[in-house]
Design a protein around this motif. Structure first.
Motif, PDB file in Angstrom:
ATOM      1  N   HIS A 323      -3.170  -6.094   3.125  1.00  0.00           N
ATOM      2  CA  HIS A 323      -1.786  -6.452   2.740  1.00  0.00           C
ATOM      3  C   HIS A 323      -1.250  -5.322   2.082  1.00  0.00           C
ATOM      4  O   HIS A 323       0.167  -4.836   2.380  1.00  0.00           O
ATOM      5  CB  HIS A 323      -1.738  -7.742   2.019  1.00  0.00           C
ATOM      6  N   LEU A 324      -1.627  -4.746   1.164  1.00  0.00           N
ATOM      7  CA  LEU A 324      -0.908  -3.620   0.345  1.00  0.00           C
ATOM      8  C   LEU A 324      -0.776  -2.499   0.895  1.00  0.00           C
ATOM      9  O   LEU A 324       0.135  -2.001   1.119  1.00  0.00           O
ATOM     10  CB  LEU A 324      -1.787  -3.380  -1.167  1.00  0.00           C
ATOM     11  N   ALA A 325      -1.959  -1.879   1.825  1.00  0.00           N
ATOM     12  CA  ALA A 325      -1.698  -0.977   2.553  1.00  0.00           C
ATOM     13  C   ALA A 325      -0.581  -0.974   3.655  1.00  0.00           C
ATOM     14  O   ALA A 325       0.137  -0.036   4.113  1.00  0.00           O
ATOM     15  CB  ALA A 325      -3.003  -0.535   3.109  1.00  0.00           C
ATOM     16  N   THR A 326      -0.225  -2.054   4.218  1.00  0.00           N
ATOM     17  CA  THR A 326       0.578  -2.297   5.197  1.00  0.00           C
ATOM     18  C   THR A 326       1.919  -2.057   4.504  1.00  0.00           C
ATOM     19  O   THR A 326       2.774  -1.493   5.629  1.00  0.00           O
ATOM     20  CB  THR A 326       0.711  -3.865   5.552  1.00  0.00           C
ATOM     21  N   VAL A 332       4.785   5.914   2.481  1.00  0.00           N
ATOM     22  CA  VAL A 332       4.232   7.031   2.617  1.00  0.00           C
ATOM     23  C   VAL A 332       4.681   7.733   3.864  1.00  0.00           C
ATOM     24  O   VAL A 332       4.738   9.030   3.927  1.00  0.00           O
ATOM     25  CB  VAL A 332       2.844   6.947   2.329  1.00  0.00           C
ATOM     26  N   SER A 333       4.976   7.056   4.795  1.00  0.00           N
ATOM     27  CA  SER A 333       5.218   7.657   6.179  1.00  0.00           C
ATOM     28  C   SER A 333       6.444   8.336   5.955  1.00  0.00           C
ATOM     29  O   SER A 333       6.784   9.279   6.768  1.00  0.00           O
ATOM     30  CB  SER A 333       5.268   6.647   7.298  1.00  0.00           C
ATOM     31  N   VAL A 334       7.370   7.683   5.313  1.00  0.00           N
ATOM     32  CA  VAL A 334       8.846   8.334   5.082  1.00  0.00           C
ATOM     33  C   VAL A 334       8.833   9.329   3.955  1.00  0.00           C
ATOM     34  O   VAL A 334       9.725  10.433   4.084  1.00  0.00           O
ATOM     35  CB  VAL A 334       9.785   7.249   4.794  1.00  0.00           C
ATOM     36  N   LEU A 335       8.303   9.232   2.867  1.00  0.00           N
ATOM     37  CA  LEU A 335       8.115  10.099   1.700  1.00  0.00           C
ATOM     38  C   LEU A 335       7.269  10.995   1.611  1.00  0.00           C
ATOM     39  O   LEU A 335       7.461  12.088   1.027  1.00  0.00           O
ATOM     40  CB  LEU A 335       8.331   9.305   0.478  1.00  0.00           C
ATOM     41  N   ASP A 336       5.981  10.788   2.216  1.00  0.00           N
ATOM     42  CA  ASP A 336       4.844  11.795   2.165  1.00  0.00           C
ATOM     43  C   ASP A 336       4.511  12.296   0.912  1.00  0.00           C
ATOM     44  O   ASP A 336       4.741  13.412   0.469  1.00  0.00           O
ATOM     45  CB  ASP A 336       5.274  12.840   3.048  1.00  0.00           C
ATOM     46  N   PRO A 353     -12.746  -0.505  -7.105  1.00  0.00           N
ATOM     47  CA  PRO A 353     -12.901  -1.233  -5.980  1.00  0.00           C
ATOM     48  C   PRO A 353     -11.684  -1.652  -5.188  1.00  0.00           C
ATOM     49  O   PRO A 353     -11.629  -1.246  -3.973  1.00  0.00           O
ATOM     50  CB  PRO A 353     -13.612  -2.660  -6.200  1.00  0.00           C
ATOM     51  N   LEU A 354     -10.738  -1.933  -5.869  1.00  0.00           N
ATOM     52  CA  LEU A 354      -9.350  -2.353  -5.003  1.00  0.00           C
ATOM     53  C   LEU A 354      -8.897  -0.988  -4.578  1.00  0.00           C
ATOM     54  O   LEU A 354      -8.467  -0.686  -3.246  1.00  0.00           O
ATOM     55  CB  LEU A 354      -8.371  -2.925  -5.728  1.00  0.00           C
ATOM     56  N   ARG A 355      -8.590  -0.008  -5.293  1.00  0.00           N
ATOM     57  CA  ARG A 355      -8.178   1.414  -5.095  1.00  0.00           C
ATOM     58  C   ARG A 355      -8.645   2.088  -4.004  1.00  0.00           C
ATOM     59  O   ARG A 355      -8.360   2.390  -2.934  1.00  0.00           O
ATOM     60  CB  ARG A 355      -8.096   2.313  -6.191  1.00  0.00           C
ATOM     61  N   ALA A 356     -10.184   1.936  -3.619  1.00  0.00           N
ATOM     62  CA  ALA A 356     -11.004   2.508  -2.649  1.00  0.00           C
ATOM     63  C   ALA A 356     -10.481   1.908  -1.459  1.00  0.00           C
ATOM     64  O   ALA A 356     -10.311   2.325  -0.373  1.00  0.00           O
ATOM     65  CB  ALA A 356     -12.299   2.615  -3.153  1.00  0.00           C
ATOM     66  N   LEU A 357     -10.417   0.491  -1.467  1.00  0.00           N
ATOM     67  CA  LEU A 357     -10.268  -0.219  -0.295  1.00  0.00           C
ATOM     68  C   LEU A 357      -8.969  -0.102   0.325  1.00  0.00           C
ATOM     69  O   LEU A 357      -8.517   0.275   1.518  1.00  0.00           O
ATOM     70  CB  LEU A 357     -10.326  -1.799  -0.333  1.00  0.00           C
ATOM     71  N   VAL A 358      -7.996   0.100  -0.606  1.00  0.00           N
ATOM     72  CA  VAL A 358      -6.413   0.347  -0.515  1.00  0.00           C
ATOM     73  C   VAL A 358      -6.328   1.774   0.402  1.00  0.00           C
ATOM     74  O   VAL A 358      -5.739   2.072   1.484  1.00  0.00           O
ATOM     75  CB  VAL A 358      -5.249   0.218  -1.324  1.00  0.00           C
ATOM     76  N   GLN A 359      -7.002   2.817  -0.445  1.00  0.00           N
ATOM     77  CA  GLN A 359      -7.048   4.000   0.269  1.00  0.00           C
ATOM     78  C   GLN A 359      -7.516   4.196   1.748  1.00  0.00           C
ATOM     79  O   GLN A 359      -6.946   4.935   2.546  1.00  0.00           O
ATOM     80  CB  GLN A 359      -8.018   5.128  -0.576  1.00  0.00           C
ATOM     81  N   ALA A 360      -8.815   3.449   2.016  1.00  0.00           N
ATOM     82  CA  ALA A 360      -9.513   3.605   3.353  1.00  0.00           C
ATOM     83  C   ALA A 360      -8.258   2.982   4.245  1.00  0.00           C
ATOM     84  O   ALA A 360      -8.342   3.736   5.365  1.00  0.00           O
ATOM     85  CB  ALA A 360     -10.636   2.883   3.075  1.00  0.00           C
ATOM     86  N   GLU A 361      -7.828   1.845   3.799  1.00  0.00           N
ATOM     87  CA  GLU A 361      -6.821   1.061   4.848  1.00  0.00           C
ATOM     88  C   GLU A 361      -5.756   2.156   5.173  1.00  0.00           C
ATOM     89  O   GLU A 361      -5.160   2.417   6.126  1.00  0.00           O
ATOM     90  CB  GLU A 361      -6.378  -0.250   4.254  1.00  0.00           C
ATOM     91  N   LEU A 362      -5.228   2.565   4.152  1.00  0.00           N
ATOM     92  CA  LEU A 362      -3.860   3.467   4.219  1.00  0.00           C
ATOM     93  C   LEU A 362      -4.036   4.436   5.125  1.00  0.00           C
ATOM     94  O   LEU A 362      -3.289   5.114   5.862  1.00  0.00           O
ATOM     95  CB  LEU A 362      -3.461   3.893   2.822  1.00  0.00           C
ATOM     96  N   GLU A 363      -5.238   5.118   4.876  1.00  0.00           N
ATOM     97  CA  GLU A 363      -5.626   6.400   5.798  1.00  0.00           C
ATOM     98  C   GLU A 363      -5.761   6.076   7.239  1.00  0.00           C
ATOM     99  O   GLU A 363      -5.582   6.950   8.129  1.00  0.00           O
ATOM    100  CB  GLU A 363      -6.998   6.975   5.341  1.00  0.00           C
ATOM    101  N   GLU A 364      -6.047   4.851   7.498  1.00  0.00           N
ATOM    102  CA  GLU A 364      -5.992   4.368   9.072  1.00  0.00           C
ATOM    103  C   GLU A 364      -4.715   3.978   9.471  1.00  0.00           C
ATOM    104  O   GLU A 364      -4.179   3.957  10.754  1.00  0.00           O
ATOM    105  CB  GLU A 364      -6.876   2.974   9.081  1.00  0.00           C
ATOM    106  N   LEU A 365      -3.813   3.505   8.489  1.00  0.00           N
ATOM    107  CA  LEU A 365      -2.291   3.104   9.032  1.00  0.00           C
ATOM    108  C   LEU A 365      -1.275   4.109   8.807  1.00  0.00           C
ATOM    109  O   LEU A 365      -0.130   3.906   9.271  1.00  0.00           O
ATOM    110  CB  LEU A 365      -1.983   1.963   7.900  1.00  0.00           C
ATOM    111  N   ALA A 366      -1.567   5.327   8.260  1.00  0.00           N
ATOM    112  CA  ALA A 366      -0.302   6.342   8.111  1.00  0.00           C
ATOM    113  C   ALA A 366      -0.905   7.643   8.251  1.00  0.00           C
ATOM    114  O   ALA A 366      -1.986   8.027   8.004  1.00  0.00           O
ATOM    115  CB  ALA A 366       0.248   6.145   6.639  1.00  0.00           C
TER     116      ALA A 366
END
Length: 403
Positions: A323-326, A332-336, A353-366
């Motif tokens: 949800h956070l990564a969404t 990040v897509s706009v601001l980079d 643990p949360l940081r690593a999960l958000v990082q992995a999700e974000l790399e798939e979404l943006a």
């Protein structure tokens, strides 16, 4: 006219530049000898001696002790005079006003917290601000007139065109169109106002995880969900001060926020805000959900989930990260940005643990791949940012010896 104060290249301006460089070095390193200041600034010994004599005579530095443990005679050490000026900060929420006073070196010398519960203020806002400030000033052993500058952090932002507070309907008493004039009349020092999440970014940029970074996004999740945008080393506030109000951001899986000037639901806040975490936990089968204010409950659930290896708590952490990564993907897509700082109790309690999960999700979404870090300034970050902002402006004025 050539030779007047403030003219670039004149001896007075060059002296002032050297003075400021020396003062900044003393703030950064602590007590230094004349020889050390000369080496760090590139000044000759006679020039460094004149500089220190000038700053000592103006009350900006003090001689303090001597160096020890080296061959030869001990050298006189100098430090910034902490009492040269004081600055104050306020962190305002619907529940309380937290105040602090710092000396020119940045050391906090007095704090005070004024409870302000209830949807209707029992005191006028001007009195609340004055009482909170006076409490911190008294704790520091000072008077109001000793404070050089005050920075007040609030949810939302004051519209520079109208002077009215926007995006913070939950802050009672702060929406009068004459409030800023009333505060200016009641307080003897210059007063500045800043969004609370922007002040957290100031604290992280100067003291924490974003030091040395000119472009970063700070995502905040505690009482509300917000962001601060730092571009080229400067806060981006937007035309009305509303840049970073990402709680209203349209995201998949939630309805659009309608009539955003009123309390409503939907958007990124409903997907990943603190109030969404207990609901998500129940849906995933988490047991023994604590009671209390939703921000505290959310932080406790996230902390518990970060320690789990499997089961409902682990599923909660994974779903929360998605949800956070969404929402972050849109930012990040706009601001980079080169960096994203996660701050606020509902994020920092998740730790690595949360940081690593958000990082992995974000790399798939943006497409952009910013580095995610957990914020370092976790004790009263809004207040710390207010103090840092007030201190920066105070030092610019007090340390200017060209006048």
């Amino acid at each position: 006219m050539a030779g007047t104060a403030g003219t670039p290249g004149t001896p007075r301006v060059l002296r002032a530049m050297n003075d400021r460089a020396a003062l900044d070095l003393l703030l950064e390193h602590g007590p230094l000898s004349r020889t050390r200041i000369g080496k760090l600034t590139g000044l000759s010994k006679p020039t460094a001696s004149q500089l220190l004599a000038r700053l000592e005579a103006s009350g900006l530095v003090l001689a303090t002790g001597t160096s020890e443990g080296r061959p030869g005679p001990n050298a006189q050490l100098y430090e910034v005079n902490a009492a040269a000026a004081y600055a104050a900060g306020l962190d305002v929420t619907p529940e309380r006003v937290r105040a602090a006073v710092a000396d020119i070196t940045g050391r906090t010398v007095g704090t005070y917290e004024l409870p302000t519960p209830g949807r209707r203020p029992t005191q006028p806002v001007v009195r609340q601000v004055g009482d909170a400030l006076d409490g911190a000033v008294k704790a520091a052993g000072l008077a109001r007139d000793d404070v050089h500058r005050l920075v007040i952090g609030t949810p939302g932002a004051f519209d520079p065109n109208t002077g009215r507070l926007r995006y913070a309907s939950h802050l009672p008493g702060w929406h009068s169109p004459t409030l800023l004039d009333e505060l200016a009349a009641a307080l003897p020092m210059p007063v500045e106002y800043e969004n609370d999440v922007n002040l957290v970014a100031v604290a992280e940029q100067r003291l924490g995880a974003a030091r040395g970074h000119g472009d970063f996004v700070l995502l905040w999740n505690e009482g509300g969900l917000g962001a601060a945008l730092v571009l080229g080393g400067r806060l981006h506030r937007g035309w009305t001060g509303g840049a970073g109000e990402v709680g209203f951001l349209p995201v998949p899986g939630t309805p659009l926020v309608r009539q955003v000037s009123k309390a409503g639901s939907g958007g990124y806040q409903e997907l990943a805000g603190s109030q969404a975490i207990p609901k998500l936990a129940r849906r995933l089968g988490v047991k023994n959900i604590p009671s209390g204010p939703y921000a505290e409950v959310a932080a406790a659930l996230v902390a518990r989930a970060a320690e789990a290896d499997d089961g409902p708590h682990r599923r909660l952490l994974e779903a929360y990260a998605t949800h956070l990564a969404t929402g972050l993907a849109s930012l990040v897509s706009v601001l980079d940005p080169e960096l994203v700082v996660l701050s606020g109790a509902s994020l920092t309690c998740g730790g690595e643990p949360l940081r690593a999960l958000v990082q992995a999700e974000l790399e798939e979404l943006a497409a952009p791949r910013p580095r995610l870090v957990v914020g370092d300034v976790q004790e009263h970050p809004v207040l710390r940012g207010a103090l840092e902002s007030a201190l920066a402006a105070t030092r610019d004025e007090v340390f200017d010896t060209s006048r």
